[in-house]
Design a protein around this motif. Structure first.
Motif, mmCIF file in Angstrom:
data_model
loop_
_atom_site.group_PDB
_atom_site.id
_atom_site.type_symbol
_atom_site.label_atom_id
_atom_site.label_comp_id
_atom_site.label_asym_id
_atom_site.label_seq_id
_atom_site.Cartn_x
_atom_site.Cartn_y
_atom_site.Cartn_z
ATOM 1 N N GLU A 1 -11.109 25.657 2.035
ATOM 2 C CA GLU A 1 -11.481 24.527 2.881
ATOM 3 C C GLU A 1 -11.436 23.261 2.020
ATOM 4 O OE1 GLU A 1 -11.937 24.754 5.991
ATOM 5 O OE2 GLU A 1 -12.720 26.731 6.505
ATOM 6 N N VAL A 2 -10.560 22.332 2.384
ATOM 7 C CA VAL A 2 -10.358 21.123 1.585
ATOM 8 C C VAL A 2 -11.005 19.938 2.299
ATOM 9 C CG1 VAL A 2 -8.684 19.638 0.433
ATOM 10 C CG2 VAL A 2 -8.182 22.075 0.753
ATOM 11 N N GLU A 3 -11.938 19.289 1.615
ATOM 12 C CA GLU A 3 -12.563 18.079 2.159
ATOM 13 C C GLU A 3 -11.600 16.911 2.009
ATOM 14 O OE1 GLU A 3 -16.414 15.112 1.380
ATOM 15 O OE2 GLU A 3 -16.017 16.795 0.035
ATOM 16 N N LEU A 4 -11.205 16.320 3.131
ATOM 17 C CA LEU A 4 -10.386 15.114 3.107
ATOM 18 C C LEU A 4 -11.293 13.912 3.333
ATOM 19 C CD1 LEU A 4 -7.293 16.195 5.252
ATOM 20 C CD2 LEU A 4 -7.815 16.701 2.864
ATOM 21 N N LEU A 5 -10.948 12.795 2.732
ATOM 22 C CA LEU A 5 -11.800 11.616 2.834
ATOM 23 C C LEU A 5 -11.899 11.130 4.277
ATOM 24 C CD1 LEU A 5 -10.766 9.477 -0.249
ATOM 25 C CD2 LEU A 5 -12.903 10.726 0.085
ATOM 26 N N PRO A 6 -13.098 10.756 4.698
ATOM 27 C CA PRO A 6 -13.218 10.126 6.015
ATOM 28 C C PRO A 6 -12.336 8.878 6.082
ATOM 29 C CG PRO A 6 -15.369 10.685 5.129
ATOM 30 C CD PRO A 6 -14.395 10.878 4.023
ATOM 31 N N ALA A 7 -11.774 8.634 7.243
ATOM 32 C CA ALA A 7 -10.840 7.521 7.374
ATOM 33 C C ALA A 7 -10.749 7.094 8.827
ATOM 34 C CB ALA A 7 -9.461 7.921 6.846
ATOM 35 N N THR A 8 -10.144 5.927 9.027
ATOM 36 C CA THR A 8 -9.875 5.427 10.370
ATOM 37 C C THR A 8 -8.383 5.172 10.509
ATOM 38 O OG1 THR A 8 -10.059 3.069 9.857
ATOM 39 C CG2 THR A 8 -12.107 4.250 10.346
ATOM 40 N N GLY A 9 -7.885 5.273 11.718
ATOM 41 C CA GLY A 9 -6.485 4.946 11.955
ATOM 42 C C GLY A 9 -6.116 5.120 13.414
ATOM 43 N N ARG A 10 -5.399 4.159 13.952
ATOM 44 C CA ARG A 10 -4.846 4.289 15.287
ATOM 45 C C ARG A 10 -3.387 4.717 15.146
ATOM 46 N NH1 ARG A 10 -5.132 -0.967 18.407
ATOM 47 N NH2 ARG A 10 -7.335 -0.404 18.437
ATOM 48 N N ILE A 11 -3.069 5.870 15.718
ATOM 49 C CA ILE A 11 -1.714 6.391 15.658
ATOM 50 C C ILE A 11 -1.031 6.009 16.960
ATOM 51 C CG2 ILE A 11 -0.292 8.388 15.135
ATOM 52 C CD1 ILE A 11 -2.535 7.686 13.062
ATOM 53 N N ALA A 12 -0.053 5.137 16.878
ATOM 54 C CA ALA A 12 0.610 4.638 18.072
ATOM 55 C C ALA A 12 1.497 5.718 18.681
ATOM 56 C CB ALA A 12 1.439 3.408 17.727
ATOM 57 N N ALA A 13 1.632 5.654 19.989
ATOM 58 C CA ALA A 13 2.526 6.581 20.686
ATOM 59 C C ALA A 13 3.922 6.500 20.080
ATOM 60 C CB ALA A 13 2.573 6.230 22.176
ATOM 61 N N GLY A 14 4.534 7.645 19.923
ATOM 62 C CA GLY A 14 5.867 7.712 19.336
ATOM 63 C C GLY A 14 5.862 7.999 17.848
ATOM 64 N N ARG A 15 4.720 7.835 17.210
ATOM 65 C CA ARG A 15 4.604 8.160 15.787
ATOM 66 C C ARG A 15 4.053 9.573 15.636
ATOM 67 N NH1 ARG A 15 2.161 2.323 13.578
ATOM 68 N NH2 ARG A 15 4.162 1.213 13.713
ATOM 69 N N PRO B 1 0.826 -1.211 0.000
ATOM 70 C CA PRO B 1 0.000 0.000 0.000
ATOM 71 C C PRO B 1 0.857 1.257 0.000
ATOM 72 C CG PRO B 1 0.059 -0.988 2.181
ATOM 73 C CD PRO B 1 0.737 -1.957 1.260
ATOM 74 N N VAL B 2 0.426 2.239 -0.775
ATOM 75 C CA VAL B 2 1.150 3.508 -0.844
ATOM 76 C C VAL B 2 0.258 4.679 -0.488
ATOM 77 C CG1 VAL B 2 2.841 2.729 -2.534
ATOM 78 C CG2 VAL B 2 0.667 3.674 -3.324
ATOM 79 N N ALA B 3 -1.036 4.442 -0.341
ATOM 80 C CA ALA B 3 -1.954 5.535 -0.041
ATOM 81 C C ALA B 3 -1.687 6.072 1.361
ATOM 82 C CB ALA B 3 -3.397 5.067 -0.149
ATOM 83 N N PRO B 4 -1.913 7.351 1.577
ATOM 84 C CA PRO B 4 -1.723 7.933 2.904
ATOM 85 C C PRO B 4 -2.870 7.560 3.834
ATOM 86 C CG PRO B 4 -2.602 9.577 1.410
ATOM 87 C CD PRO B 4 -2.362 8.334 0.581
ATOM 88 N N LEU B 5 -2.797 8.072 5.057
ATOM 89 C CA LEU B 5 -3.889 7.861 6.001
ATOM 90 C C LEU B 5 -5.185 8.429 5.442
ATOM 91 C CD1 LEU B 5 -4.674 6.978 8.942
ATOM 92 C CD2 LEU B 5 -4.290 9.370 9.575
ATOM 93 N N THR B 6 -5.134 9.640 4.891
ATOM 94 C CA THR B 6 -6.257 10.229 4.174
ATOM 95 C C THR B 6 -5.723 11.299 3.239
ATOM 96 O OG1 THR B 6 -8.447 11.228 4.354
ATOM 97 C CG2 THR B 6 -6.779 11.981 5.906
ATOM 98 N N TRP B 7 -6.605 11.784 2.352
ATOM 99 C CA TRP B 7 -6.190 12.780 1.361
ATOM 100 C C TRP B 7 -7.416 13.535 0.871
ATOM 101 C CZ3 TRP B 7 -8.078 12.936 -3.611
ATOM 102 C CH2 TRP B 7 -8.831 11.830 -4.011
ATOM 103 N N GLY B 8 -7.183 14.634 0.193
ATOM 104 C CA GLY B 8 -8.242 15.398 -0.460
ATOM 105 C C GLY B 8 -7.621 16.395 -1.419
#
Length: 708
Positions: free
Chosen positions: A640-654, A593-600
């Motif tokens: 105002e840029v609409e970014l796609l709804p998304a899910t993600g857990r960002i771990a501590a330290g990142r 996968p190369v897609a980011p967490l979200t984009w718009g």
């Protein structure tokens, strides 16, 4: 003792000789043979013994053997393939809907060659046997391919009967063609139907020649018998372009119907996807299916991508027999989703889609609308996208149960499900939030949800437990994910946390802070992508490493104060997750996968907002010609840029990285680039402002972490 009656599931085979210890005869007009319990029955055509089996109510050609009564049917055994291929080829219909009639003429021809025919040979040499070739040369019947024979037998073993090229009349006097996969057992069943421009050949495409037919049969056999690792993900789990698999649903007591849209395959007419005409035809197909002798009158729609999008259009017409729909990974707004996300034309993808996906299924003699030209000729949101050319969904008119899904962060299919949940009037509306590679979720991860949904609304079977209104994949990075349930979307209790960009003073990577800087700063980058290749110029902002794990699920929003030396600017905003200098990939089923967490993205001249449709979490741009706001060089404006709804857990330290660039980056959306207008990119410079009254920001949807 009264004899029992048996038949062949892959028949009927009429006129087939049979013999048991107690009786002998030929199968009657229904393909029936008689036997007593415990007997062995041997079948023949003239002097050619086809094989023997333990007599039973239902047999298949796969049940027959030459002396091994204990073996189980195996459609790949050479003798089974040869036996099935030979007998099936005595039938005149491709789909064998009426079975095989072995009359005196055929019996005499086979009898004359019987001595030279042995089923216990390898498949290739059996097909080249002089006696076999003589039978089909003399009768003029088509000797079927080995893959075709295996497929027919496999369907019979799983209780599936197929009817090919069935005509469906339309209200204007024309017709559509369909394949019907129904249970062999007579009865009345609910129907899962899809109409499509993708054709009815296995995987995708149409069958317009003998070569097409053979290739389709071979693809089907390989899909069942071989590894699918080398198959493109879009087709890996589906029989025909992300719609209901007959091998899954027919054994569950459903009829699966696949309909060709106009101009596709041998269906006459003009290819015109997403049109009103297409929806009216779909309505007619639904009502036709409900009236067939194998139907119980209930019809549902199931499919992904294009096959999902057009479900919204026909459902808004309210066909009486349509009882539930599952538009999975769909689009709905013909302008914003299909063509001009952020006002920037999805040119390359739409050209590829219409040329390859649709073009590969259309009849070469059919007319087509100028689909891509129509999109290019309507760069603004006008009546073309509301029925004059294409249709957009009217969610407010849909009042039947809906199970929908979104394909988060993909190039398309990332908005419609969320918009639908907010607007539908349905008595039951459920949302599945998937990752970009939706096919895996559609056929594997969410299969129990989809089966329970249709069982409930088409078969009146209540699930063991109440289904969750929202099920979402919580992506954890590096391929990891967990399933999360929620009571609604947006997730109740979501905290919309605003982070502020800080361009800093050195022109390098900027920072991100919880409070806006008191000082205005500027991040400058070239808008001339082609002059900067192979690098993509951009402004970059990094947060500090997170102190604790943070879960995100919902709508993201970027507020960017921007200026350009040109008359317009394209803003592409990507949010990535970094672990040190390494980007953390957030795909789950994609191998790389190369897609980011979200984009718009947003064309800045299209920044005008609709105040009634915009919300705290999602800006809604009008994209009307009369609302255009070209830039004057040096003017600073708020976008105002609409970014796609998304899910993600960002771990501590990142940490998060926000990138603002003038064009697609590989992975920002996909390798199919959006339109690039040289006129306002050449030699131009874009500037992003931060701090003070020009505080650019990113809004994150933070939800509570579920206890482990």
């Amino acid at each position: 003792m009264k004899p029992l009656a048996g038949t062949f599931l892959d028949g009927p085979f009429v006129g087939l000789g049979y013999r048991t210890p107690s009786r002998e005869g030929v199968t009657d007009d229904a393909g029936t043979f008689l036997y007593l319990p415990g007997e062995t029955v041997t079948f023949s055509i003239g002097g050619l013994v086809i094989g023997s089996a333990a007599a039973a109510t239902h047999l298949t050609l796969g049940s027959l053997h030459d002396g091994d009564p204990a073996r189980t049917p195996d459609v790949t055994r050479p003798d089974t393939v040869n036996r099935s291929r030979f007998v099936q080829s005595l039938g005149r219909q491709t789909d064998l809907r009426d079975g095989v009639l072995i009359d005196k003429y055929i019996r005499d021809v086979v009898d004359a060659q019987a001595e030279g025919i042995s089923f216990v040979r390898d498949v290739e040499s059996f097909a080249q046997t002089d006696s076999v070739r003589a039978v089909f040369s003399e009768t003029g019947l088509r000797f079927r391919g080995a893959a075709e024979a295996r497929n027919h037998l496999r369907r019979a073993l799983t209780g599936i009967k197929v009817l090919r090229d069935v005509r469906i009349p339309t209200r204007d006097g024309s017709y559509l063609l369909a394949d019907v996969f129904r249970p062999i057992e007579a009865g009345n069943y609910p129907t899962l139907l899809r109409q499509s421009v993708y054709g009815r050949a296995f995987r995708v495409g149409s069958i317009l020649s003998d070569a097409d037919h053979q290739a389709s049969e071979e693809r089907e056999a390989a899909w069942h018998e071989e590894s699918r690792d080398g198959i493109f993900a879009y087709f890996r789990h589906s029989e025909t372009a992300v719609s209901a698999n007959s091998s899954t649903w027919v054994p569950r007591g459903y009829v699966v119907v696949r309909v060709d849209s106009r101009g596709v395959g041998r269906t006459p007419g003009t290819v015109d996807p997403f049109s009103v005409r297409e929806s009216l035809d779909y309505y007619d197909a639904i009502e036709w299916a409900a009236q067939q002798p194998w139907s119980d009158g209930k019809v549902g729609l199931y499919g992904g991508s294009y096959n999902a999008t057009i479900q919204w259009n026909v459902a808004s017409l309210r066909p009486p027999s349509l009882k539930a729909i599952a538009p999975l990974a769909s689009d709905s707004d013909a302008y914003r989703d299909l063509a001009y996300t952020g006002g920037i034309f999805l040119n390359d993808y739409r050209t590829w889609w219409f040329t390859e996906m649709v073009g590969g299924a259309k009849n070469p003699e059919s007319d087509t609308v100028d689909f891509v030209g129509g999109l290019a000729g309507h760069p603004w949101d006008d009546d073309y996208y509301r029925g004059a050319g294409l249709q957009s969904a009217d969610f407010s008119s849909i009042d039947i149960p809906v199970l929908t899904a979104v394909s988060q962060t993909a190039q398309i299919h990332g908005r419609a499900g969320f918009e639908a949940i907010a607007q539908l009037k349905s008595p039951e509306k459920r949302l599945l939030v998937w990752d970009a590679e939706y096919s895996h979720h559609m056929y594997l991860d969410s299969r129990p949800d989809i089966e329970a949904f249709f069982d409930r609304h088409l078969k009146d079977v209540e699930p063991d437990r109440a289904p969750s209104p929202v099920r979402m994949v919580m992506r954890t990075g590096d391929g990891g994910s967990e399933w999360r349930d929620a009571a609604d979307w947006p997730v109740p209790g979501t905290e919309y946390r605003k982070l502020f960009l800080d361009a800093g003073a050195d022109g390098g990577v900027g920072g991100v802070t919880a409070e806006p800087s008191a000082h205005i700063a500027v991040a400058e980058y070239s808008a001339d992508v082609r002059a900067s290749e192979p690098d993509l110029p951009m402004a970059v902002f990094d947060t500090a490493p997170f102190d604790t794990d943070v879960e995100l699920a919902g709508h993201f929003r970027a507020t960017v104060w921007v200026a350009s030396t040109s008359s317009d600017a394209d803003l592409y905003v990507s949010v990535r997750v970094m672990d040190g200098d390494r980007e953390v990939p957030f795909g789950t089923h994609e191998p790389n996968p190369v897609a980011p967490l979200t984009w718009g993205c947003l064309k800045v001249s299209r920044r005008a907002l609709d105040p009634e449709l915009s919300t705290e979490v999602r800006p809604y741009h009008t994209h009307r010609r009369e609302d255009a706001q070209p830039l004057s060089p040096g003017d600073v404006v708020k976008a105002e840029v609409e970014l796609l709804p998304a899910t993600g857990r960002i771990a501590a330290g990142r940490r998060l990285r926000i990138e603002i660039s003038p064009a697609d980056r590989k992975g920002a959306t996909s390798a199919w680039a959006r339109a690039y207008d040289e006129s306002y990119h050449r030699d131009a410079v874009n500037r992003v402002f931060t701090g003070g009254p020009l505080a650019s920001s990113l809004t994150l949807p933070v939800i509570s972490r579920q206890a482990d």
